[in-house]
Scaffold this active site. Structure first.
Site: not given
Ligand code: PEP
Ligand code: MG
Length: 585
Positions: A191, A334, A433, A456-457, A504
């Site tokens: 974050h 989202r 994810e 990312n997740d 994404c």
């Molecule tokens: C992800 O997890 O790839 C994603 C785009 O969501 P965030 O980065 O907000 O967890």
């Molecule tokens: Mg995510």
């Protein structure tokens, strides 16, 4: 000269002096004040407090100008604390009744709160403790006459070096003279890094112990692409990076000029490039970079920067203004992705032992229905203003998706009964994810209108590596063959059922992966706006055949290192002038 390698978060090269943000408690003198001097001592405290409040108000204003009103709200918690009688009354009593000097009265009262937060054990409270520490320093700086050193009063460019930053502190770096940021702690996709990257300066995190090696005023080369910091560089290094900096600036100017060009491969395959945003105001920049719409609007940031949950009308304003700014281009909203490393001010009174595996994201929304319904009402009310799509994050089971959609349908029915217009054909999708969703993609494909792959997740859950932990960052990679296989599985399943799919995660903006993602079958990517031009450049230089061949080739490799090496070589082959312009590891 010393080189330190960390995790590249935001690209760019800067050569400037270091400003080490002192984050450890400062030594504070302790003495008793005679009764007749206590009013004067109290006055000294009141003046320092007023000055610290004024600093905060100025930071708030600056953040509002540079980052927008939502991001600036982050300072309201701090301003509130600096006016809180439960903190201030004991300080005043210590000075005027006990005769404690103002500096020590401040330090001991703040310490008590800092220790209480730290003792609570969870990361959320440790973050709060750091925020309080920052406030203590602001007051002490004025009391102890050190305000001249404050960052905001600098008049030369600096690279800020810190042990660890909260998102609030990262947002407060939005000042002209801060040209780069490097921290000991953190991961690329946490974050704080997302807020820091929005500053538009190079950022490197996860350097482990950079604060131990850098002194205030040291000359620093910060390479946000390679994730490197060179401390006190020699002539040779300075020359080399000066050339690299100029080359990068030329490359940026050239790619920006191509913003209007279509994202189309040499043999005519069209790729849709959408943007990831946290606040509607980022849409202007997205359009400047040639983005064709929003593929991921992370709506939880409004909750994170407010001391109170936003109202339905406030949410509606945000969503409808985003649609207006997009002027007919698609907006993928989202729903709230709270929990794990994203907590509201009120949240987290009951910290979880394992928050990334806990009550986060859609699970949190389904457990807090009034909050979820409020958001959905705002989204549905805004739906008549443009092409809006809704997606649910972190879906792990079909039941979850169905429950979320049921709540959505129910909210839509309520609105219609109230006579409020709601668009009838809103596409409803989900993020992929977690491995369970990726493996069951063909089943989910029967129920959803679209998929968005959140790598990312997906990476952290596939390889069991916390995405924000610098100690295991070497294991966190999209080039892991298991991750590639899962992504491929989703794309295939979606294709068979004609389900629209985008990706994404941060790799969508990392040109090392562009050819692979196209080769695996993706025709839509959603990425950080500033990364659109360079990804587009790669697309315009390659053929679909080359991409598919590359995907087949790396699909047969079993080692992450080998996959990454080949992806880098290929990217370098098609775009040699972007040397070093990728950040994958
Ligand atoms: C992800 O997890 O790839 C994603 C785009 O969501 P965030 O980065 O907000 O967890
Ligand atoms: Mg995510």
């Amino acid at each position: 000269m010393k080189t330190i390698t960390g995790i590249a978060v935001a690209p760019g090269i800067e050569i400037a002096q270091a400003f080490v943000l002192e984050q450890f408690r400062q030594r504070v003198p302790h003495h008793l004040v005679v009764p007749e001097e206590r009013p004067g001592e109290l006055q000294r405290f009141e003046e320092a407090l007023a000055a610290a409040q004024a600093d905060l108000a100025a930071d708030h204003e600056r953040a509002e100008t540079d980052l927008g009103p939502e991001a600036a709200k982050i300072f309201e918690f701090h301003l509130g604390l600096l006016q809180d009688p439960t903190l201030l009354t004991p300080i005043r009593a210590k000075i005027s009744e006990d005769g404690t000097n103002a500096d020590f009265a401040v330090a001991s009262s703040f310490s008590r709160i800092i220790d209480q937060f730290n003792a609570m054990g969870s990361q959320v409270f440790r973050d709060k403790a750091r925020d309080v520490l920052d406030l203590e320093r602001r007051v002490l700086d004025h009391l102890m006459g050190r305000s001249e050193e404050r960052l905001s009063r600098l008049n030369k460019p600096v690279v800020v070096i810190a042990h660890e930053l909260t998102p609030t502190q990262a947002a407060s770096m939005a000042i002209e003279h801060v040209v780069g940021l490097a921290t000991d702690a953190g991961g690329r996709t946490d974050h704080t890094s997302i807020v820091a990257a929005a500053l538009g300066v190079p950022v490197v995190v996860g350097c482990h112990a950079i604060t131990e090696h850098v002194n205030d005023g040291d000359q620093i080369i910060l390479d946000g692409q390679a994730g490197q910091i060179i401390i006190q560089p020699d002539e040779q290094a300075l020359e080399k990076f000066q050339v690299a900096k100029e080359r990068l600036e030329r490359f940026r100017t050239e790619t920006a000029q191509e913003a209007e060009a279509e994202a189309i491969t040499r043999d005519g395959t069209r790729i849709t490039l959408l943007g990831n945003i946290e606040f509607p105001r980022e849409i202007n920049q997205l359009l400047e970079y040639g983005g064709e719409g929003v593929g991921l609007y992370r709506t939880e940031f409004l909750y994170l920067t407010s001391t109170e949950d936003p109202t339905e009308d406030e949410l509606y304003e945000q969503y409808s203004s985003a649609l207006k700014m997009l002027d007919g281009r698609p907006l993928t909203i989202r729903t709230l992705d709270l929990g794990a490393d994203k907590h509201t001010q009120q949240q987290a009174l009951e910290p979880e032992r394992n928050p990334f595996l806990g009550l986060r994201s859609i699970r949190h929304s389904l457990r807090h229905l009034p909050m979820f319904r409020r958001q959905l009402r705002a989204i549905l009310r805004a739906s008549v203003e443009g092409p809006l799509r809704i997606m649910f994050p972190l879906i792990t089971t079909m039941t979850e998706f169905k429950q979320a959609r049921m709540v959505l349908n129910d909210v839509a029915d309520d609105l219609r009964e109230e006579g409020v217009a709601v668009r009838p054909d809103i596409p409803v999708g989900m993020m992929i994810e977690v491995p369970s969703a990726a493996l069951m993609a063909s089943t989910f494909a029967r129920e959803v209108d679209f998929f968005s792959i959140g790598t990312n997740d997906l990476i952290q859950y596939t390889v069991a590596v916390d995405r924000s932990n610098e100690r295991v960052a070497n294991l966190y990679s999209a080039a892991n063959p298991a991750v590639i296989r899962l992504v491929k599985n989703v794309i295939r399943a979606a294709k068979r059922r004609g389900v629209d799919t985008s990706l994404c995660g941060e790799i969508a903006g990392d040109m090392t992966y562009t050819m692979l993602l196209i080769g695996l079958g993706l025709r839509s990517l959603s990425l950080v706006p500033a990364q659109i031009p360079r990804v587009k450049q790669v697309i315009r230089r390659v053929t679909l055949d080359e991409c598919e061949k590359l995907a087949r080739r790396v699909g047969a490799f079993e080692s992450q290192r080998r996959i990454l090496r080949v992806l880098r070589e290929e990217t370098k082959r098609v775009l040699p002038e972007a040397d070093g312009g990728w950040n994958a590891d």
